[in-house]
Design a protein around this motif. Structure first.
Motif, PDB file in Angstrom:
ATOM      1  N   ASP A   1       0.806  -1.227   0.000  1.00 14.71           N
ATOM      2  CA  ASP A   1       0.000   0.000   0.000  1.00 14.71           C
ATOM      3  C   ASP A   1       0.834   1.271   0.000  1.00 14.71           C
ATOM      4  N   ILE A   2       2.134   1.176  -0.276  1.00 13.93           N
ATOM      5  CA  ILE A   2       2.975   2.360  -0.445  1.00 13.93           C
ATOM      6  C   ILE A   2       3.227   2.547  -1.939  1.00 13.93           C
ATOM      7  N   PHE A   3       2.944   3.742  -2.447  1.00 18.80           N
ATOM      8  CA  PHE A   3       3.078   3.944  -3.884  1.00 18.80           C
ATOM      9  C   PHE A   3       3.287   5.424  -4.201  1.00 18.80           C
ATOM     10  N   LEU A   4       3.772   5.657  -5.416  1.00 12.93           N
ATOM     11  CA  LEU A   4       3.917   7.000  -5.973  1.00 12.93           C
ATOM     12  C   LEU A   4       3.044   7.094  -7.210  1.00 12.93           C
ATOM     13  N   GLY A   5       2.114   8.025  -7.207  1.00  7.58           N
ATOM     14  CA  GLY A   5       1.249   8.251  -8.357  1.00  7.58           C
ATOM     15  C   GLY A   5       1.553   9.595  -8.992  1.00  7.58           C
ATOM     16  N   ASN A   6       1.358   9.679 -10.300  1.00  4.33           N
ATOM     17  CA  ASN A   6       1.744  10.882 -11.024  1.00  4.33           C
ATOM     18  C   ASN A   6       0.813  11.089 -12.214  1.00  4.33           C
ATOM     19  N   ILE A   7       0.315  12.316 -12.369  1.00  2.00           N
ATOM     20  CA  ILE A   7      -0.486  12.653 -13.539  1.00  2.00           C
ATOM     21  C   ILE A   7       0.000  13.987 -14.099  1.00  2.00           C
ATOM     22  N   ASN A   8       0.144  14.046 -15.419  1.00  2.00           N
ATOM     23  CA  ASN A   8       0.694  15.232 -16.090  1.00  2.00           C
ATOM     24  C   ASN A   8      -0.210  15.647 -17.249  1.00  2.00           C
ATOM     25  N   TYR A   9      -0.245  16.937 -17.494  1.00  3.76           N
ATOM     26  CA  TYR A   9      -0.961  17.454 -18.661  1.00  3.76           C
ATOM     27  C   TYR A   9      -0.133  18.575 -19.278  1.00  3.76           C
TER      28      TYR A   9
ATOM     29  N   LEU B   1       2.185   6.653   2.048  1.00  3.31           N
ATOM     30  CA  LEU B   1       2.929   5.710   2.875  1.00  3.31           C
ATOM     31  C   LEU B   1       2.029   4.628   3.441  1.00  3.31           C
ATOM     32  N   GLY B   2       0.824   4.505   2.881  1.00  4.82           N
ATOM     33  CA  GLY B   2      -0.066   3.430   3.279  1.00  4.82           C
ATOM     34  C   GLY B   2      -0.661   3.635   4.663  1.00  4.82           C
ATOM     35  N   ASP B   3      -1.217   2.586   5.203  1.00  5.14           N
ATOM     36  CA  ASP B   3      -1.827   2.614   6.537  1.00  5.14           C
ATOM     37  C   ASP B   3      -0.762   2.329   7.594  1.00  5.14           C
ATOM     38  N   ILE B   4      -0.668   3.223   8.562  1.00  2.00           N
ATOM     39  CA  ILE B   4       0.257   3.042   9.680  1.00  2.00           C
ATOM     40  C   ILE B   4      -0.551   3.025  10.968  1.00  2.00           C
ATOM     41  N   GLU B   5      -0.383   1.985  11.763  1.00  2.00           N
ATOM     42  CA  GLU B   5      -1.108   1.861  13.030  1.00  2.00           C
ATOM     43  C   GLU B   5      -0.226   2.331  14.170  1.00  2.00           C
ATOM     44  N   PHE B   6      -0.708   3.338  14.893  1.00  2.00           N
ATOM     45  CA  PHE B   6       0.061   3.933  15.976  1.00  2.00           C
ATOM     46  C   PHE B   6      -0.519   3.478  17.314  1.00  2.00           C
ATOM     47  N   ARG B   7       0.373   3.005  18.218  1.00  2.00           N
ATOM     48  CA  ARG B   7      -0.050   2.572  19.555  1.00  2.00           C
ATOM     49  C   ARG B   7       0.814   3.248  20.608  1.00  2.00           C
ATOM     50  N   GLN B   8       0.163   3.746  21.674  1.00  2.00           N
ATOM     51  CA  GLN B   8       0.902   4.348  22.787  1.00  2.00           C
ATOM     52  C   GLN B   8       1.498   3.270  23.684  1.00  2.00           C
ATOM     53  N   ASN B   9       0.793   2.125  23.808  1.00  2.00           N
ATOM     54  CA  ASN B   9       1.257   1.040  24.652  1.00  2.00           C
ATOM     55  C   ASN B   9       0.607  -0.256  24.165  1.00  2.00           C
ATOM     56  N   ALA B  10       0.915  -1.364  24.853  1.00  2.00           N
ATOM     57  CA  ALA B  10       0.430  -2.665  24.400  1.00  2.00           C
ATOM     58  C   ALA B  10      -1.082  -2.798  24.489  1.00  2.00           C
ATOM     59  N   ASP B  11      -1.708  -2.061  25.420  1.00  2.00           N
ATOM     60  CA  ASP B  11      -3.158  -2.151  25.601  1.00  2.00           C
ATOM     61  C   ASP B  11      -3.923  -1.175  24.711  1.00  2.00           C
TER      62      ASP B  11
ATOM     63  N   SER C   1      -5.277   4.127  13.278  1.00  2.00           N
ATOM     64  CA  SER C   1      -4.812   3.949  11.909  1.00  2.00           C
ATOM     65  C   SER C   1      -4.802   5.282  11.175  1.00  2.00           C
ATOM     66  N   GLN C   2      -3.655   5.612  10.544  1.00  2.00           N
ATOM     67  CA  GLN C   2      -3.536   6.854   9.808  1.00  2.00           C
ATOM     68  C   GLN C   2      -2.818   6.603   8.485  1.00  2.00           C
ATOM     69  N   LYS C   3      -2.934   7.576   7.582  1.00  2.00           N
ATOM     70  CA  LYS C   3      -2.364   7.454   6.248  1.00  2.00           C
ATOM     71  C   LYS C   3      -1.500   8.673   5.931  1.00  2.00           C
ATOM     72  N   PRO C   4      -0.258   8.708   6.425  1.00  2.00           N
ATOM     73  CA  PRO C   4       0.623   9.826   6.082  1.00  2.00           C
ATOM     74  C   PRO C   4       0.903   9.858   4.589  1.00  2.00           C
ATOM     75  N   ASN C   5       1.087  11.061   4.052  1.00  2.00           N
ATOM     76  CA  ASN C   5       1.299  11.201   2.619  1.00  2.00           C
ATOM     77  C   ASN C   5       2.000  12.505   2.317  1.00  2.00           C
ATOM     78  N   GLU C   6       2.477  12.618   1.109  1.00  2.00           N
ATOM     79  CA  GLU C   6       3.087  13.842   0.599  1.00  2.00           C
ATOM     80  C   GLU C   6       2.608  14.052  -0.828  1.00  2.00           C
TER      81      GLU C   6
END
Length: 383
Positions: free
Chosen positions: A89-97, A116-126, A131-136
């Motif tokens: 789920d990590i990829f680079l997409g590009n469109i040009n005109y 950068l796809g789906d990243i699961e963030f945990r503060q601790n084991a419990d 789930s977040q999707k960082p991108n640029e």
């Protein structure tokens, strides 16, 4: 306690997958995805595009080429999987005109998106996890103008947005970082020249890209240089007949970003050195980066990457491509062989490429098949 998570590892993983000794001084920047070949044709030629013939993907490599496009309207779409051997789920997409306004001028726009796809963030084991999707992404516009029948120049403006900060309960104010960049480019394409046993055409080009201010992810954090970059290259068409053409090409590339160094001479790059590094202006670095390497000219040469490529074209319908890219072991160790192919039918073109790493550092794009589509239509021009 308030915590702000910044994906610093993502900023360097693209080109620095090896742990270098401090004296190697590899150069890292924010938004390094801007330096990844975003189209399959350039990828098949070992990331070359500044002096190759004009196509729908000129915007990344040399927007000055757009005024040499054969047809007035050109659309390019490309998809590049990233780290495909590890995730899907990590990829680079590009469109040009690109739109060729008349015989002397053209305008282009492009949108580049890195997920950068789906990243699961945990503060601790419990913690159930968030789930977040960082991108640029970037969006840019360019204008190119022929200054003569064989030479053109272009200027491009680019907006950059880097959303790598993870939103957590302790960092509710996490926001994306933004900046802008400007490109200045030139392109030369000669008329077709008759030699003894073949015809030929020379091409040359340069592009100074991403001239702009640094990116800052946190009000109290450090500023990061964007990848201001200088690229220059040349190519020559061997036109044997109306069916067969071979184009070898060569390109050189240098980041116009300061070299990390021990400013106070205490033998260690510490916080004070990092602060002095940050105090260098992004504009001043364009000039100082040509002579700031601590080991002098020999180290400056190591900061220049080079690539060789060749494209065989049959009847302007079938294309076969190959290339080799080289970077110093001390500055990133990117070394790879690339191969590609293209097919054109009427107004539609299809391109694919594949990369083989030849370095001890495995490329994130190794064993990755890239795909590109182009659509060319409208009035025809004959330069």
């Amino acid at each position: 306690m308030k915590k702000t998570i910044i994906l610093g590892i993502v900023l360097s993983v693209f080109f620095n997958l090896k742990t270098f000794a401090q004296e190697n001084r590899p150069i890292t920047t924010a938004t390094p995805f801007l330096l990844i070949a975003a189209d399959a044709r350039a990828a098949g030629l070992a990331d070359q595009g500044v002096a190759t013939s004009a196509d729908a993907f000129n915007q990344q490599w040399n927007p000055a080429k757009s005024v040499f496009l054969r047809q007035s309207q050109n659309v390019g779409v490309n998809y590049t999987p990233y780290l495909s051997s590890l995730v899907n789920d990590i990829f680079l997409g590009n469109i040009n005109y690109s739109y060729r306004i008349n015989e002397r001028s053209a305008m282009s726009a492009s949108f580049r998106y890195f997920s950068l796809g789906d990243i699961e963030f945990r503060q601790n084991a419990d913690d159930p996890g968030l789930s977040q999707k960082p991108n640029e992404f970037t969006f840019d516009l360019s204008y190119s103008l022929k200054l003569s029948e064989t030479f053109s120049m272009a200027v491009a403006g680019r907006y950059l947005r880097s959303d790598l900060r993870l939103q957590t309960e302790d960092a509710a104010d996490a926001t994306a970082a933004g900046s802008f960049g400007v490109d200045i480019a030139g392109f030369y394409q000669s008329d077709e020249i008759a030699y003894d046993s073949f015809n030929g055409r020379w091409r040359a080009g340069f592009n100074i890209s991403n001239i702009g201010p640094k990116i800052k992810y946190d009000d109290a954090g450090q500023e990061n240089f964007i990848p201001t970059n200088f690229k220059v290259g040349a190519a020559f068409d061997f036109i044997f007949d109306e069916y067969n053409k071979i184009t070898p090409s060569i390109e050189f590339n240098k980041l116009l970003v300061p070299t990390p160094q021990d400013f106070d001479g205490d033998g260690d790059i510490d916080a004070e050195d990092a602060q002095e590094y940050q105090d260098i202006s992004s504009f001043g670095a364009i000039f100082s980066s040509w002579g700031d390497a601590p080991d002098g000219f020999s180290e400056e040469l190591k900061e220049i990457t080079w690539s060789l490529g060749a494209e065989y074209m049959y009847r302007d319908v079938f294309a076969f491509r190959a290339g080799y890219f080289n970077e110093s072991e001390e500055k990133g160790a990117r070394k790879f062989v690339s191969m590609g192919a293209g097919f054109k039918y009427s107004s539609i073109g299809i391109d694919i490429s594949y990369l083989f790493s030849t370095s001890s550092v495995r490329s994130p794009l190794e064993n990755t098949l890239r795909f590109g589509l182009t659509f060319n239509f409208g009035d025809e021009y004959y330069d």
